[in-house]
Design an enzyme around this catalytic site. Structure first.
Site, PDB file in Angstrom:
ATOM      1  N   CYS A  26       8.044   1.708   6.227  1.00  0.00           N
ATOM      2  CA  CYS A  26       6.906   1.892   7.139  1.00  0.00           C
ATOM      3  C   CYS A  26       6.735   3.318   7.631  1.00  0.00           C
ATOM      4  O   CYS A  26       5.719   3.958   7.363  1.00  0.00           O
ATOM      5  CB  CYS A  26       7.039   0.944   8.330  1.00  0.00           C
ATOM      6  SG  CYS A  26       6.845  -0.798   7.895  1.00  0.00           S
ATOM      7  N   ARG A  42      18.286   6.917  20.188  1.00  0.00           N
ATOM      8  CA  ARG A  42      19.585   7.148  19.548  1.00  0.00           C
ATOM      9  C   ARG A  42      19.422   8.228  18.471  1.00  0.00           C
ATOM     10  O   ARG A  42      18.948   7.969  17.379  1.00  0.00           O
ATOM     11  CB  ARG A  42      20.130   5.854  18.927  1.00  0.00           C
ATOM     12  CG  ARG A  42      20.573   4.818  19.953  1.00  0.00           C
ATOM     13  CD  ARG A  42      21.140   3.585  19.288  1.00  0.00           C
ATOM     14  NE  ARG A  42      22.274   3.902  18.442  1.00  0.00           N
ATOM     15  CZ  ARG A  42      23.531   4.019  18.871  1.00  0.00           C
ATOM     16  NH1 ARG A  42      23.802   3.877  20.164  1.00  0.00           N
ATOM     17  NH2 ARG A  42      24.510   4.302  18.040  1.00  0.00           N
ATOM     18  N   ARG A  85      14.299   2.099   0.544  1.00  0.00           N
ATOM     19  CA  ARG A  85      13.143   2.999   0.490  1.00  0.00           C
ATOM     20  C   ARG A  85      13.266   4.076   1.568  1.00  0.00           C
ATOM     21  O   ARG A  85      13.396   3.783   2.737  1.00  0.00           O
ATOM     22  CB  ARG A  85      11.849   2.211   0.658  1.00  0.00           C
ATOM     23  CG  ARG A  85      11.461   1.413  -0.571  1.00  0.00           C
ATOM     24  CD  ARG A  85      10.258   0.540  -0.324  1.00  0.00           C
ATOM     25  NE  ARG A  85      10.572  -0.591   0.551  1.00  0.00           N
ATOM     26  CZ  ARG A  85       9.684  -1.536   0.882  1.00  0.00           C
ATOM     27  NH1 ARG A  85       8.444  -1.470   0.417  1.00  0.00           N
ATOM     28  NH2 ARG A  85      10.043  -2.542   1.655  1.00  0.00           N
ATOM     29  N   THR A  94       0.871  -1.185   0.000  1.00  0.00           N
ATOM     30  CA  THR A  94       0.000   0.000   0.000  1.00  0.00           C
ATOM     31  C   THR A  94       0.908   1.236   0.000  1.00  0.00           C
ATOM     32  O   THR A  94       0.991   1.948   1.000  1.00  0.00           O
ATOM     33  CB  THR A  94      -0.933   0.018   1.226  1.00  0.00           C
ATOM     34  OG1 THR A  94      -0.160  -0.129   2.433  1.00  0.00           O
ATOM     35  CG2 THR A  94      -1.940  -1.115   1.144  1.00  0.00           C
ATOM     36  N   THR A 115      -1.023  -2.502   5.921  1.00  0.00           N
ATOM     37  CA  THR A 115      -1.352  -1.289   6.666  1.00  0.00           C
ATOM     38  C   THR A 115      -2.289  -0.427   5.833  1.00  0.00           C
ATOM     39  O   THR A 115      -1.932   0.023   4.745  1.00  0.00           O
ATOM     40  CB  THR A 115      -0.068  -0.510   7.001  1.00  0.00           C
ATOM     41  OG1 THR A 115       0.819  -1.370   7.727  1.00  0.00           O
ATOM     42  CG2 THR A 115      -0.375   0.711   7.841  1.00  0.00           C
ATOM     43  N   LEU A 166       6.476  -5.768  12.539  1.00  0.00           N
ATOM     44  CA  LEU A 166       7.786  -6.367  12.290  1.00  0.00           C
ATOM     45  C   LEU A 166       8.783  -5.303  11.851  1.00  0.00           C
ATOM     46  O   LEU A 166       8.506  -4.510  10.962  1.00  0.00           O
ATOM     47  CB  LEU A 166       7.682  -7.439  11.201  1.00  0.00           C
ATOM     48  CG  LEU A 166       6.636  -8.541  11.415  1.00  0.00           C
ATOM     49  CD1 LEU A 166       6.684  -9.532  10.261  1.00  0.00           C
ATOM     50  CD2 LEU A 166       6.852  -9.242  12.743  1.00  0.00           C
TER      51      LEU A 166
END
Length: 432
Positions: free
Chosen positions: A270, A261, A336, A84, A122, A157
């Site tokens: 994501c 961090r 990505r 998606t 998602t 994940l």
């Protein structure tokens, strides 16, 4: 159980392999024949630590890949794990999901017993019920709740840690409106709950709530990273070590040590996509998501701050500059939204001759930047370079030492706090 998974991308491949490991018989459906052939030969089509071994154990046996949707008729439940991606306006592109839902509906049209359709991808709240379900109904000629049931089961994940995250989850979310759907999900996940090292929470909720939980989860984590990066930027201006500050505030149990961090920012498949989607969804309902906008703005600014630090120490026009790390994080070949992309673009804008190196992501980056040089090792990238930009915190970069001696001008701008300061090295940390 007999489980089918539609989609063999990052999520689809991982969950298909793990369902087989849990003792289920798994059918993996994908339109890419090369991916199907690889899985059936016991080879992982993506890079993820441990996945080669898992697919090697089950591929072609209890895990079978196919291009034929008709094979889902023999299964009890189908997980739709389809991409998606973001559209230009930040909304999600449902083209693959719609096509998959239609093909799935056509396949189960001739199925006599009940089937569970689970959206794993998602999607914005309302998508499962208002988009996916009607498409399956129309294609199947059957009504949801009668001939088949629908559920939403978001994934949590992390790339590079996906197998461990699946094996020992914090939570498993069932978004369902029927007892039949929840019972089937129990049967799928019971072996995992029994085998997990911890005691994962089973969250039973509505379908829209399950869809939103995924976005809320990622929005919170992305915002936390941007907040510590913002604090780190202020620390840098005052000569304060942001990592010492983070270590101290992490002792407060309300804050916790994870995602503290500071550095060059987040990327991947994501956080950027999901932050864009939830912001777009909010505006679609005339709500201005000020805080989420700010989190994205901070993240987008971090690569430019790295380039500004480089400019304080070197004029790179016509000079060789090494970019160490091309993947968006260690443990994956995924580029990505990697922070290496704006870094490389910024270096090119400044006239630098860029040489990139990454242990596994070089070929993927080569498709995006075919004209820059790529090295076979970090040492080769550093040789004769006038500066180095550290973008991904691969462990092998932490072991670099004498390799910096081969640089023409040993200037290192570290975006991940992975390089040790040393004599003879002009070193700048992004937030320390």
């Amino acid at each position: 159980m007999h489980v089918s998974v539609v989609g063999s991308g990052y999520i689809g491949t991982t969950i298909a392999a793990w369902f087989a490991e849990l003792g289920h018989t798994v059918t993996n459906v994908d339109i890419d024949e090369d991916v199907v052939d690889a899985i059936n030969a016991g080879e992982a089509p993506i890079h993820e630590p441990g996945l080669d071994e898992l697919i090697g154990d089950h591929g072609g046996d209890t895990l079978v890949a196919t291009t034929d949707y008709a094979d889902v008729r023999d299964t009890d439940v189908t997980f739709l794990a389809l991409p998606t991606p973001s559209e230009a306006d930040g909304g999600i592109d449902l083209a693959a999901m719609k096509a998959g839902a239609e093909s799935l509906g056509e396949a189960i049209a001739e199925k006599d017993d009940e089937h569970l359709v689970v959206v794993k991808s998602t999607v914005i709240p309302g998508t499962t019920e208002d988009v996916v379900t009607p498409i399956v109904e129309d294609a199947a000629g059957k009504t949801a709740g009668e001939a088949f049931h629908v559920a939403m089961n978001p994934e949590f994940l992390r790339e590079g840690f996906a197998l461990g995250d699946f094996r020992d989850p914090d939570k498993i979310v069932y978004g369902a409106e029927s007892d039949a759907a929840r019972d089937t999900l129990d049967r799928v996940y019971d072996p995992l709950v029994e085998a997990a090292d911890g005691d994962p929470a089973i969250v039973e909720t509505g379908i829209k709530e399950a869809e939103m939980i995924k976005y809320a989860n990622n929005a919170f984590l992305a915002t936390k990273i941007s907040l510590i990066n913002e604090i780190g930027n202020v620390c840098k201006e005052y000569g304060v070590d942001a990592y010492e500050v983070a270590d101290a505030i992490a002792l407060d149990h309300r804050i916790d040590e994870h995602f503290l961090r500071s550095g060059v920012g987040w990327g991947g498949s994501c956080f950027p996509k999901d932050m864009n989607a939830i912001r777009h969804a909010a505006r679609d309902r005339d709500y201005d998501p000020v805080l989420l906008d700010a989190a994205v703005a901070v993240n987008d600014r971090q690569p430019e701050r790295m380039l500004d630090l480089l400019g304080d120490h070197a004029d790179v026009e016509g000079k060789r500059v090494a970019v160490l790390g091309l993947a968006f994080k260690p443990g994956t070949d995924d580029i990505r939204y990697t922070r290496a992309i704006p870094i490389i673009e910024g270096l090119q804008d400044r006239g630098a001759d860029v040489v990139g190196y990454d242990p596994v992501a070089t070929e993927n980056m080569r498709e995006k930047f075919p004209d820059i040089e790529y090295a076979d090792s970090a040492a080769d990238a550093l040789a004769d370079a006038h500066a180095a930009m550290v973008v991904t915190d691969w462990d092998e970069f932490a072991a670099l030492n004498t390799e910096f001696d081969a640089m023409a001008d040993p200037v290192v701008i570290d975006g991940r706090r992975v390089i040790e300061r040393r004599d003879g090295l002009t070193y700048e940390g992004l937030t320390w």
